[in-house]
Write an enzyme that holds these catalytic residues in place. Structure first.
Site, short mmCIF file in Angstrom:
data_model
loop_
_atom_site.label_atom_id
_atom_site.label_comp_id
_atom_site.label_asym_id
_atom_site.label_seq_id
_atom_site.Cartn_x
_atom_site.Cartn_y
_atom_site.Cartn_z
N LYS A 111 -4.41 12.00 26.09
CA LYS A 111 -5.42 13.02 25.72
C LYS A 111 -4.79 14.41 25.72
O LYS A 111 -3.99 14.75 26.58
CB LYS A 111 -6.63 12.90 26.64
CG LYS A 111 -7.52 11.74 26.18
CD LYS A 111 -8.80 11.64 26.94
CE LYS A 111 -8.57 11.14 28.33
NZ LYS A 111 -8.16 9.74 28.38
N GLU A 127 -12.48 -0.47 26.27
CA GLU A 127 -12.80 0.07 27.60
C GLU A 127 -14.21 0.68 27.64
O GLU A 127 -14.83 0.92 26.61
CB GLU A 127 -11.76 1.10 28.02
CG GLU A 127 -11.69 2.27 27.07
CD GLU A 127 -11.53 3.59 27.77
OE1 GLU A 127 -12.21 3.82 28.80
OE2 GLU A 127 -10.72 4.39 27.29
N1 PSU Z 1 -10.14 7.68 25.52
C1 PSU Z 1 -11.09 8.53 25.00
N2 PSU Z 1 -11.92 9.13 25.90
C2 PSU Z 1 -11.86 8.88 27.27
C3 PSU Z 1 -10.88 7.98 27.80
C4 PSU Z 1 -10.05 7.41 26.85
O1 PSU Z 1 -11.14 8.77 23.78
O2 PSU Z 1 -12.65 9.43 28.02
C5 PSU Z 1 -10.79 7.69 29.32
C6 PSU Z 1 -9.96 6.46 29.58
O3 PSU Z 1 -10.79 5.54 30.26
C7 PSU Z 1 -8.82 6.91 30.46
C8 PSU Z 1 -9.45 8.03 31.22
O4 PSU Z 1 -8.36 5.88 31.29
O5 PSU Z 1 -10.17 8.70 30.15
C9 PSU Z 1 -8.40 8.87 31.96
O6 PSU Z 1 -8.98 9.43 33.10
P1 PSU Z 1 -8.08 10.08 34.28
O7 PSU Z 1 -7.37 11.22 33.61
O8 PSU Z 1 -9.07 10.52 35.31
O9 PSU Z 1 -7.15 9.00 34.75
#
Ligand code: PSU
Ligand code: MN
Length: 306
Positions: A153, A21
């Site tokens: 996360k 990604e």
């Molecule tokens: N994995 C990481 N760091 C990130 C992400 C994933 O180590 O920043 C990103 C991914 O793209 C995931 C996003 O989809 O964070 C989630 O964002 P939100 O909580 O706004 O959906």
């Protein structure tokens, strides 16, 4: 959809491919670590026998497999938009340059016929805002792909996220672990659905999912390598301070995850950043092994039919 030469060839000759990604490059990690990590992840995938397909949107085109210049733009350009599923029509209709989240990357990877996708941590349910549920979750519930990650996360409400995955029919596997990892930490107290030890076990489960015609993702969770782990106790204070600061500054919506990750990197003097990079690299390695095994299962299937 636009493929680079390497990915076009891999698709045509049915080589194993791992999708990567781009939100993690543009909004998850700071420069220059983001640029170095993006290139390292591709290198690790190649070293483990698969072809990397980093996914982003340039001029409204879904780009599957990027060149070095495109990765540099993601890493340095301040105008790259973070997009999820709901933004896809805007990105295409207005010909924007965008980094794709787990949700948007899964959508594009699946449309391209890619079966395995590696990332750091998925989005989930946010602390204190149970209505803020990352679009990553419903996307996983509706996309038959394998996502290799270190859980959701740490900034998220992990028990609520775990429950959501169950409701969404997402099969959660633990790679050599019984508990779903918690991003920077190896333990969360939340059980996976099944522990697996090898990439070939994962490939067999994925094949069964496809034979059953189930449309849900398989989440292969892999703990951060031991020497990079930050314990939950160590993280707690930083996490609480970051959450309080986000609240005070009224950080909302798609800004909140990047804000919290950056705050924790600052407060830990870069320790969380090092852990984030270590888990990303480890996940890319495991994902490549899974893609190679998936390919064997797939090719054998063709052979049997012939
Ligand atoms: N994995 C990481 N760091 C990130 C992400 C994933 O180590 O920043 C990103 C991914 O793209 C995931 C996003 O989809 O964070 C989630 O964002 P939100 O909580 O706004 O959906
Ligand atoms: Mn959100």
């Amino acid at each position: 959809m636009k493929f680079n030469e390497e990915v076009a060839d891999a698709l045509a000759s049915k080589k194993p491919i791992v999708a990567l990604e781009s939100t993690v490059i543009a909004h998850g990690l700071p420069f220059p670590q983001n640029f170095e990590t993006a290139q390292n992840l591709e290198k690790i995938v190649r070293e483990n026998g698969a072809i990397p397909a980093t996914i982003a949107v340039f001029d409204g085109e879904f780009c599957v497999g990027l060149n070095e210049n495109q990765i540099k733009r993601l890493a340095t350009d301040k105008d790259i938009r973070k997009i999820s599923r709901r933004d896809l029509p805007i990105a295409v209709g207005k010909k924007l340059n965008c980094a794709t989240t787990v949700a948007a990357t899964s959508f594009i990877a699946h449309a391209a016929g890619i079966k395995v996708f590696a990332t750091g941590g998925i989005g989930g349910v946010h602390h204190g805002y149970p209505q803020d549920i990352s679009a990553d979750l419903p996307e996983l519930a509706n996309t038959p792909i394998i996502v290799v990650c270190s859980g959701a996360k740490i900034v998220l409400d992990l028990p609520a996220t775990r429950e959501w995955l169950e409701t969404g029919g997402v099969c959660v596997l633990g790679f050599g672990c019984d508990e779903m990892p918690a991003f920077y930490s190896r333990k969360s107290g939340l059980l996976v659905d099944e522990r697996v030890e090898t990439a070939s076990e994962v490939a067999r489960i994925a094949q069964a999912r496809d034979e059953l015609n189930l449309q849900n993702a398989i989440l292969l969770t892999v703990p951060v390598p031991e020497n990079f782990e930050i314990s939950a106790a160590e993280l707690e204070e930083m996490l609480n301070k970051s959450l309080a600061l986000a609240d005070e500054k009224e950080v909302r919506g798609k800004e909140i995850t990047p804000f919290l990750l950056a705050q924790m990197a600052l407060m830990s003097a870069g320790k969380t950043l090092v852990a984030n990079i270590a888990l990303l690299e480890n996940n890319a390695r495991i994902a490549a092994q899974v893609a190679v095994n998936m390919n064997e299962v797939f090719l054998k299937g063709i052979y049997t039919i012939a």
